[in-house]
Design an enzyme around this catalytic site. Structure first.
Site, short mmCIF file in Angstrom:
data_model
loop_
_atom_site.label_atom_id
_atom_site.label_comp_id
_atom_site.label_asym_id
_atom_site.label_seq_id
_atom_site.Cartn_x
_atom_site.Cartn_y
_atom_site.Cartn_z
CG ASP A 249 -0.32 -0.08 2.55
OD1 ASP A 249 1.05 -0.20 2.44
OD2 ASP A 249 -0.72 -0.11 3.60
CB ILE B 124 8.39 -2.62 -6.20
CG1 ILE B 124 7.69 -4.05 -6.34
CG2 ILE B 124 8.89 -2.37 -7.55
CD1 ILE B 124 6.56 -3.94 -7.16
CG HIS B 125 6.17 -5.70 -0.90
ND1 HIS B 125 4.96 -4.89 -0.65
CD2 HIS B 125 5.98 -6.78 -0.18
CE1 HIS B 125 4.26 -5.51 0.45
NE2 HIS B 125 4.94 -6.42 0.76
CB CYS C 201 5.25 -2.17 2.18
SG CYS C 201 6.44 -1.83 0.81
CG HIS D 183 2.60 14.00 -13.05
ND1 HIS D 183 2.25 13.79 -14.27
CD2 HIS D 183 2.11 15.25 -12.80
CE1 HIS D 183 1.42 14.50 -14.82
NE2 HIS D 183 1.43 15.68 -13.90
#
Length: 302
Positions: free
Chosen positions: A111, A220-221, A114, A296
């Site tokens: 989310d 990424i996690h 992490c 962004h």
């Protein structure tokens, strides 16, 4: 003569009396003599990252293995072998495996927070708090903003003020900078095991901390690692001694298993979409360039 160090979770021993002509069985017997671990359930690892030696052929000679004088052998008891103890009056019931704790991944939500959820989980001794991220982001903001000299634009990649605004947002990801800050704050070594490279990055390694916690990272996690006992209601262990190198070897084994199963994300090739303008991107480099050009910074994996 070979002069080896035999290291177990209970300490280390100098191993002498072996040569390259010695057999594997002689090595196993010496290990049993020093550690008390029976020959038939020994697991012997060497190198970095540690790799297991094939010690099934007791007649093989040590010259056939990549072992040299001065090496440290990491020894532990095999978890996938059953140990049956029989006496004249009783037989131990149940497989030995069930009584052995194992290192395992504790999955947390993906989310954008992490890292913070995982660090909170391990430093709090296995207490899961899904609402901890805003507080931890705020803590990092306070630490960074209070020391603009240490946390300059050169370190943060953006101005101190911009970073503090950025890290407070719930759609930004934590990384090495945040792990380093949290290591100092909690006075513990945070080890991050990477499943793509099968390496461990140790934050706070030289700070003299006595406690160590472990995370696993797939590109990424982040997830926390914990030692748990299968079939037991005992609480998991998430805090370890910085002298416990066995736990690092086990963490690297988990990472290597994940790598073999391709459980990682190549940051140079994974597909992203800018959730602001819906532009398709490939890899971390394109995402950085897009963020720099447009401002962004909210991306999702495709």
């Amino acid at each position: 003569m070979l002069r080896l160090r035999c290291k177990t979770k209970n300490g280390s021993h100098i191993m002498q009396g072996l040569t390259h002509q010695s057999s594997v069985q002689e090595l196993k017997s010496k290990v049993e003599e020093l550690t008390g671990i029976p020959c038939d359930v020994q697991k012997i690892m060497v190198g970095y990252p540690p790799s297991s030696l094939d010690i099934r052929n007791g007649n093989a000679h040590l010259r056939d293995y990549h072992i040299k004088s001065g090496d440290t052998l990491i020894v532990e008891e095999e978890k996938n072998k059953m140990k049956t103890q029989t006496t004249n009056s009783a037989v131990t019931k149940g497989p030995y495996l069930e009584s052995l704790p194992v290192l395992a991944r504790r999955v947390v939500p993906a989310d954008n927070s992490c890292l913070f959820t995982s660090v909170s989980y391990v430093v709090e001794g296995g207490v899961y708090d899904p609402a901890c991220a805003p507080e931890m982001r705020g803590l990092i903001t306070q630490i960074v903003s209070s020391n603009p000299m240490a946390y300059s634009e050169a370190v943060l990649g953006k101005t101190n003020e911009e970073y503090c605004t950025w890290i407070r947002r719930d759609d930004t990801w934590g990384g090495a900078i945040e792990v380093s800050i949290l290591s100092k704050f909690h006075q513990c070594e945070i080890c991050v095991v990477d499943t793509q490279t099968v390496r461990v990055d140790r934050f706070g390694e030289d700070a003299g901390y006595h406690k160590r916690v472990l995370l696993i990272y797939d590109g990424i996690h982040y997830d926390p690692l914990q030692k748990e006992t299968p079939g037991s209601d005992a609480p998991p262990q998430t805090i370890f001694s910085t002298k416990d190198d066995i736990i690092l070897a086990q963490a690297l084994e988990l990472a290597d298993e994940a790598r073999r199963k391709r459980q990682f994300t190549d940051l140079n090739r994974f597909a992203l979409r800018c959730l602001v303008c819906q532009t398709g991107l490939v890899g971390q480099k394109e995402a950085r360039e897009h963020a720099k050009e447009t401002g962004h910074a909210n991306f999702g994996e495709v």
